[in-house]
Design an enzyme around this catalytic site. Structure first.
Site, PDB file in Angstrom:
ATOM      1  N   HIS A 191      -1.932  19.772   7.276  1.00 41.40           N
ATOM      2  CA  HIS A 191      -2.855  18.560   6.785  1.00 41.40           C
ATOM      3  C   HIS A 191      -2.107  17.277   6.675  1.00 41.40           C
ATOM      4  O   HIS A 191      -1.308  17.466   6.847  1.00 41.40           O
ATOM      5  CB  HIS A 191      -3.605  18.581   5.237  1.00 41.40           C
TER       6      HIS A 191
ATOM      7  N   CYS B 211       1.141  -1.531  -0.368  1.00 41.62           N
ATOM      8  CA  CYS B 211      -0.264   0.186  -0.172  1.00 41.62           C
ATOM      9  C   CYS B 211       0.692   1.399   0.205  1.00 41.62           C
ATOM     10  O   CYS B 211       0.173   2.130   0.022  1.00 41.62           O
ATOM     11  CB  CYS B 211      -0.782   0.096   1.007  1.00 41.62           C
TER      12      CYS B 211
ATOM     13  N   HIS C 107      12.399   1.244   5.756  1.00 44.76           N
ATOM     14  CA  HIS C 107      11.954  -0.261   5.693  1.00 44.76           C
ATOM     15  C   HIS C 107      12.589  -1.072   6.512  1.00 44.76           C
ATOM     16  O   HIS C 107      13.681  -0.980   6.927  1.00 44.76           O
ATOM     17  CB  HIS C 107      12.633  -0.373   4.088  1.00 44.76           C
TER      18      HIS C 107
ATOM     19  N   HIS D  38     -14.460   5.626   5.408  1.00 39.08           N
ATOM     20  CA  HIS D  38     -15.793   5.614   5.149  1.00 39.08           C
ATOM     21  C   HIS D  38     -16.632   5.373   3.213  1.00 39.08           C
ATOM     22  O   HIS D  38     -17.783   4.586   3.000  1.00 39.08           O
ATOM     23  CB  HIS D  38     -16.136   6.457   6.011  1.00 39.08           C
TER      24      HIS D  38
ATOM     25  N   ASN E 119     -10.352   1.017   1.773  1.00 37.71           N
ATOM     26  CA  ASN E 119      -8.860   0.975   2.107  1.00 37.71           C
ATOM     27  C   ASN E 119      -9.075   0.730   0.152  1.00 37.71           C
ATOM     28  O   ASN E 119      -8.667  -0.140  -0.144  1.00 37.71           O
ATOM     29  CB  ASN E 119      -8.644  -0.009   2.800  1.00 37.71           C
TER      30      ASN E 119
ATOM     31  N   HIS F 199      -2.449   6.918   5.817  1.00 34.29           N
ATOM     32  CA  HIS F 199      -3.100   6.309   4.909  1.00 34.29           C
ATOM     33  C   HIS F 199      -4.635   5.438   5.260  1.00 34.29           C
ATOM     34  O   HIS F 199      -4.127   4.523   6.687  1.00 34.29           O
ATOM     35  CB  HIS F 199      -2.356   5.053   4.405  1.00 34.29           C
TER      36      HIS F 199
END
Lengths: 436, 496
Positions: free
Chosen positions: B387, B224, B303, B420, B424, B391
Site C-alpha cells: 500500500h 507537511c 533534506h 477529494h 490537503n 501525501h
C-alpha cells in the site's frame, strides 16, 4: 440611526454562509414554474422576535449546526440562478448556500418594539437584509437570514426570501421547519426530488390572448431582479386588537350572523375607499386580491400556490357603500392565475412582471402560520412581514397577530405605499379603526 | 523475416521471464543452501551409523569446556538481541472528522472570493481555475473563522480551532485504545503554522492533566512532512526509554494562515488546505505487541535545504501589499521530483527485494561505465510495498509520484480519495489515507505500507510500516459514512 453614545443601534455585523450539510451532487437543477417566474421581482422580508427565555443557551454555532441539517431538505433554496440557452432562468443546486448575518443591538427587545411603534419602518429594516437577486445572477443568494441579539438576551430572526421560491405560506412553512429541527425533530423527507436537466421546452405559443390585468410588465431588468419605482415606497403597520376588529367588522358589515362577510374583505373595501379618497388622479377601479389556496398546497413543498384574482368595479369607489364593495370583493373576484401562467409561457419565462403593486393589492396572510416557528417550545413574541419590489399601486397585508398573551386574537395590517401618500393614509386609517 | 510475435504472448513471455528472475534472485540463499544441505546429508548417510557414533565420541570435550563454550554462545546471542533496536508498535490511531456545518462547497468558496477580492477579478478567476482542477470535493471543511466574509482570524479563534481538532482526536484515541492520559510518557505535537505560547503540547498536557515528568515536544515550522518527523522523533525516544508509550498529534491549524491578498503564487494554499488532525499512539511495550496494528520498520528523511532553490520553493513572506502568505515557486514539482529521487535512493536498499537491487545496480554501473544515455532503471516499488500513502498535497503531487514510481491507479487511490474528501490536511493526510485503506478492508497482516510526505525546506520523508494483524473494517472513523461512495471518478476539470 445613531444613538446618543455614537454607537449604531445595530452593530457588529458579521457575514457568513450556511448551506446543506449533505452534498447535493453534480448537475442537480430546480426549474421554477411559470407562476414562480411571474413573482421573481418580489421579495418577502419577515422578522421574528423572540424573548430571551426562548433563546436562552442558544449560540450562533448551535444555530448554524441546526441550519445545516435543516437545509438538507431545502437544497434548492441554496442554489444559484443560471440561464438556460433560451434565457429562461433555472436554479443550479450547487450548495452555494444562504447568507447568514449576525448582529448585535444596543437596545433590549421591549425597548426596540416600543421604538418601532413610532417608526416609519426603517428600524425594522436593520433586522433583515434588503438584498435582491443580481446584478450577478450566479452568486446571488436567494435566502438571507439575520440573527440579531438584543441587550436583554432576546433575539430576532430576519428572513429575506426571494418570492420566486414560493409564497408567504411556503416561507412560513420553511421557517417553521427550522424550529422543528432545532427542537431535535426529524423532518419528513422532501416529497419532490429535484428534477434532472431542463427539457428543451419548445411548446407552440398559444394564440395571442390578453395580458392579465393583475400584472404589469416592467423592465427589462436583465439580471438585476428589482423593478424601478416611480416613487419611493414606504411601509407602516398597525396592530388591531380583537375588540377593534369586532367593532370595525360590525360597523362595516352589519350584525354578526350568518352570511357575514369575512374581515379581510371588509378591510379591503374600507382601505380601497380611503386610497381612492386620498390619491390624486383617477380612483383605482381595479384591485388585485391574493389569498391562500389550500387545495393548491402540497405538504412540504415550497411553491407559489397563492390565489391571485382581480376585482373590477364599474361604479365610483368613493361614493360606494363599504358593505357593497366588500361583497364585490368577496363574490366578483376573477381568478387570474391561468392567464398569468399563459402570459409567462408565451414569453418563455423571459418576461419581467410585477404582481404586487401593479394595482392596489390586498394580500390575505391570516392563515399563514408565522407563529409556528417555535424555539424551546415558545412562540415568537411578534412577527412582522413586508414585501419588497412592490409596484406603485401599493400593497396591503393582513397578518395574524401574536398568539399568546393579551394580544391574542389580534391582527396586524401592514401597508406598503408611495411615500407621499403615507401620512394621509395613516390619518384616515386611524379614524376608521378608532385608533388613538 | 519471421512475422512479429503478437504483443500479448510477447508480454506474457516477458512476465514469466521477470517472475523467474525475481524468484531466483530473491531466494538465492535458499536455492544455494539446498544443494549444500543435500550433499552433506548424503555424505552423513553414507558414513553409516557406526562411523557417526565414532565421530560423535571424538568430539566430546570435558565438562568445563562445554560449560565455557555454552556461556560464550549465550553471551553472544544475548548481546545480539540487546543490540537490536527496540521494535516500535503503532497501537492505534484516529483521524478527526469535521462536522458537516464546516463544509465549503466550491460555489460558496467562489462566492466569498468574489466578494472579498471584488477589486481583483483576475485573482478570483485564477482561484476558480485552481479549484476546478484541484481534485478536491465538495465536502472539505474550513474552520468557522474562515467562513466569515471577510475571514476573521484571531488568536482566540486559532486556539479555538486547535482545541477543537486536537482534543476531539485525543478523545477518540483514548476511547478506542483505553489508554489513560496519565499513562502517556512521551507527547509530540506537530503543527507547522500555528505556534502559540504556551505551546500546543502544553495545551494538551493542561487539558488532560498529564504527569509532570512527561517528555513533551512541540514541532513547528516543519511543513507537511512534519508528521513523519514526529514519528521519527518518537521512535528515537522509544529506543532510549524502555517500556514507554508515545502520543503523537499531527495537525495543521488553518485559521491564522488564510491569505488575504491577491498574489497568485500565494493564493494556492487557500484553495487546497483544509481542516484535519490525527492522533497516533506508539509503544515499545511487550504487552502491546499483540494488539498493535502496525510495526514501524523504517523512517528515511531527506533534506534538500542545502540547495537554495529547494530552500526557497515554499516560502512564507509578505506580498507587495504587506500581507503575509506562503508563496509556492514554479519549480515546486521539479524539486519534489529531486527530493523523491534522493529519498528512494536511500530507502531502496532497505526495502527492495534483492532482484530489484541487482537490476538497479547493474543499470547504475552500465550508465556510469558504458553509456550514460541508458535510461535509469526505476526499481519496482510495488514489489516492496502493498500500500502507498502519498501525501495528498495536491493533484499534481500525486500525478507526479504515480508517474515516477510507475504506480497503478489502485495504488494511488487512497491519496486521491483523501484529497477529494478531506482536501490537503497537511501532516495528517497520511493517516486519513491509511484509514481509507483500512475502511476498504484491504489491510492484511504482513502488508507493508509506505508513507511519503513532502514539506517545506524542501524535505521528503518516508515511513514504512508492517501490518501486525489484519485490520477489521472499522465501525467508526472518518470514512465510515461515505466509504461506499468511494472510489469515485474525480474529473479533470469540475464545472463550478
Amino acid at each position: 440611526m445613531v444613538s446618543s453614545d455614537e454607537q449604531p443601534l445595530v452593530h457588529d455585523i458579521r457575514l457568513s454562509t450556511v448551506g446543506p450539510g449533505r452534498v447535493t451532487g453534480q448537475d442537480v437543477v430546480h426549474e421554477p414554474t411559470n407562476m414562480d417566474q411571474a413573482m421573481k421581482l418580489h421579495y418577502l422580508r419577515g422578522v421574528y422576535y423572540f424573548k430571551s427565555q426562548a433563546v436562552q443557551g442558544l449560540t450562533t454555532s448551535k444555530i448554524k449546526e441546526s441550519i445545516f441539517t435543516w437545509l438538507n431538505n431545502f437544497y434548492h433554496t441554496c442554489g444559484g440562478f443560471r440561464r438556460a440557452e433560451s434565457g429562461r432562468p433555472y436554479i443550479k443546486c450547487n450548495d452555494c448556500g444562504a447568507r447568514f448575518i449576525e448582529a448585535q443591538c444596543v437596545k433590549t427587545l421591549d425597548e426596540w418594539l416600543q421604538l418601532e411603534k413610532d417608526d416609519d419602518g426603517s428600524l425594522r429594516r436593520m433586522l433583515v437584509s434588503n438584498q435582491v437577486v443580481g446584478p450577478e445572477l450566479f452568486f446571488s443568494p436567494l435566502v438571507l437570514l439575520q440573527i440579531t441579539w438584543f441587550k436583554c438576551g432576546g433575539m430576532s430572526v430576519g428572513l429575506s426570501w426571494a418570492h420566486v421560491l414560493g409564497d408567504a405560506f411556503s416561507a412560513a412553512d420553511f421557517m417553521n421547519s427550522l424550529g422543528q429541527v432545532m427542537a431535535g425533530h426529524q423532518l419528513a423527507q422532501p416529497l419532490k426530488l429535484a428534477q434532472s436537466h431542463i427539457s428543451a421546452k419548445i411548446s407552440p405559443s398559444p394564440p395571442k390572448s390578453k395580458d392579465p390585468l393583475s400584472v404589469k410588465r416592467v423592465g427589462p431588468v436583465g439580471d438585476h431582479w428589482i423593478a424601478a419605482n416611480n416613487s419611493k415606497m414606504k411601509a407602516f403597520s398597525f396592530n388591531l386588537t380583537s375588540t377593534q376588529i369586532s367593532h370595525f367588522h360590525t360597523k362595516v358589515c352589519g350584525q354578526i350572523g350568518t352570511n357575514q362577510i369575512p374581515f379581510f374583505e371588509c378591510l379591503c373595501a374600507v382601505i380601497w375607499k380611503v386610497v381612492a379618497k386620498i390619491r390624486d388622479g383617477p380612483e383605482p377601479k381595479m384591485v388585485t386580491i391574493s389569498k391562500n389556496d389550500p387545495h393548491g398546497r402540497k405538504n412540504g413543498i415550497l411553491s407559489n400556490g397563492q390565489l391571485i384574482s382581480i376585482v373590477k368595479a364599474d361604479f365610483s369607489i368613493m361614493e360606494a357603500n363599504p358593505k357593497e364593495l366588500a361583497e364585490l370583493v368577496l363574490n366578483q373576484a376573477m381568478d387570474e392565475r391561468s392567464t398569468i401562467v399563459e402570459a409567462v409561457e408565451r414569453d418563455q419565462g423571459l418576461s419581467d412582471l410585477i404582481v404586487y403593486g401593479a394595482n392596489l393589492t390586498f394580500v390575505d396572510l391570516e392563515e399563514a402560520d408565522f407563529y409556528g416557528l417555535e424555539l424551546k417550545a415558545q412562540k415568537p413574541a411578534y412577527v412582522g412581514y413586508t414585501i419588497d419590489g412592490v409596484g406603485d399601486g401599493g400593497v396591503v397585508l393582513l397578518l395574524p397577530g401574536p398568539k399568546d398573551g393579551p394580544h391574542n386574537g389580534g391582527k396586524v395590517v401592514t401597508l406598503i405605499m408611495p411615500e407621499d401618500q403615507v401620512l394621509k393614509l395613516k390619518f384616515e386609517l386611524k379614524k376608521e379603526f378608532s385608533i388613538a | 523475416m519471421p512475422p512479429p510475435m503478437p504483443k500479448f504472448s510477447n508480454s506474457v513471455k516477458l512476465k514469466y521471464v521477470k517472475l523467474g528472475y525475481q524468484y531466483l534472485v530473491n531466494h538465492f540463499l535458499t536455492l544455494a543452501l539446498v544443494p549444500v544441505i543435500i550433499t552433506l546429508l548424503i555424505q552423513v548417510i553414507r558414513l553409516g551409523p557406526d562411523e557417526i557414533l565414532t565421530l560423535w565420541y571424538s568430539l566430546r570435550f570435558d565438562f568445563l569446556q562445554i560449560l565455557g563454550s555454552s556461556f560464550f554462545v549465550i553471551l553472544l546471542v544475548t548481546m545480539f538481541f540487546m543490540s537490536r533496536p527496540r521494535p516500535v508498535f503503532l497501537v492505534d490511531y484516529v483521524c478527526y472528522k469535521p462536522p458537516a456545518s464546516f463544509r465549503v462547497p466550491f460555489s460558496t468558496f467562489m462566492e466569498h472570493s468574489r466578494i472579498i477580492l471584488s477589486h481583483e477579478p483576475k485573482s478570483v478567476d485564477f482561484q476558480m481555475r485552481i479549484l476546478e482542477r484541484s481534485g478536491l470535493g465538495e465536502e472539505t471543511c474550513l474552520p468557522p473563522a474562515i467562513h466569515y466574509i471577510p475571514p476573521t482570524p484571531t488568536m482566540e479563534s486559532s486556539r479555538g480551532e486547535a482545541e477543537m481538532v486536537i482534543f476531539s482526536a485525543i478523545e477518540l484515541l483514548v476511547n478506542q485504545t483505553g489508554i489513560k492520559p496519565k499513562d502517556i510518557d512521551i507527547l509530540i505535537v506537530n503543527c507547522s503554522l500555528f505556534s502559540p505560547t504556551p505551546s500546543l503540547s502544553a495545551m494538551v498536557i493542561n487539558k488532560y492533566k498529564m504527569r509532570s515528568n512527561i517528555r513533551s515536544f512541540n514541532l513547528s515550522g516543519m511543513g507537511c512532512s512534519a508528521g513523519v518527523i514526529a514519528i521519527d522523533l518518537a521512535r528515537d525516544l522509544l529506543q532510549v526509554h524502555p517500556n514507554s508509550n508515545a502520543l503523537v498529534v499531527s495537525t495543521e491549524i488553518i485559521t491564522p494562515n488564510n491569505y488575504q491578498g491577491k498574489e497568485r503564487s500565494m493564493l494556492l494554499p487557500n484553495c487546497l488546505f483544509r481542516m484535519g488532525a490525527a492522533a497516533i499512539l506508539l509503544s515499545n511495550r511487550r504487552s502491546d505487541r499483540c494488539r498493535a496494528k502496525y510495526r514501524l520498520l523504517h523512517v528515511v528523511r531527506t533534506h534538500r535545504g542545502a540547495d537554495d532553490k529547494a530552500y526557497r520553493c515554499v516560502y512564507e513572506e509578505e506580498d507587495p501589499e504587506g500581507k503575509v502568505g506562503i508563496s509556492l515557486s514554479k519549480d515546486l514539482m521539479a524539486i519534489a521530483g529531486e527530493a523523491l529521487k534522493s529519498n528512494i535512493t536511500t530507502i531502496g536498499p532497505l526495502v527492495l527485494p534483492a532482484s530489484e537491487q541487482v537490476l538497479f545496480l547493474l543499470s547504475l554501473i552500465g550508465r556510469k561505465i558504458f553509456n550514460p544515455k541508458w535510461k535509469p532503471y526505476i526499481p519496482d516499488f510495488k514489489q516492496a510495498f502493498d500500500h502507498f500513502c502519498i501525501h495528498a498535497g495536491g493533484r499534481a503531487v500525486i500525478d507526479e509520484l504515480q508517474k515516477s514510481l510507475l504506480l497503478s491507479p489502485e495504488h494511488v487511490e487512497a491519496s486521491r480519495m483523501t484529497l477529494h474528501r478531506f482536501g490537503n490536511t497537511s501532516s495528517s493526510s497520511l493517516w486519513y489515507e491509511m484509514s481509507y485503506i483500512e475502511a476498504k478492508g484491504r489491510m492484511r497482516k504482513g502488508d507493508r505500507v509506505w508513507q511519503i510526505a513532502f514539506g517545506s525546506g524542501f524535505k521528503c520523508n518516508s515511513a514504512v510500516w508492517l501490518c501486525n494483524r489484519s485490520v477489521q473494517t472499522p465501525t467508526n472513523g472518518p470514512w465510515v459514512d461515505c466509504i461506499d461512495r468511494y472510489p469515485m471518478h474525480v474529473p479533470e476539470v469540475v464545472k463550478i
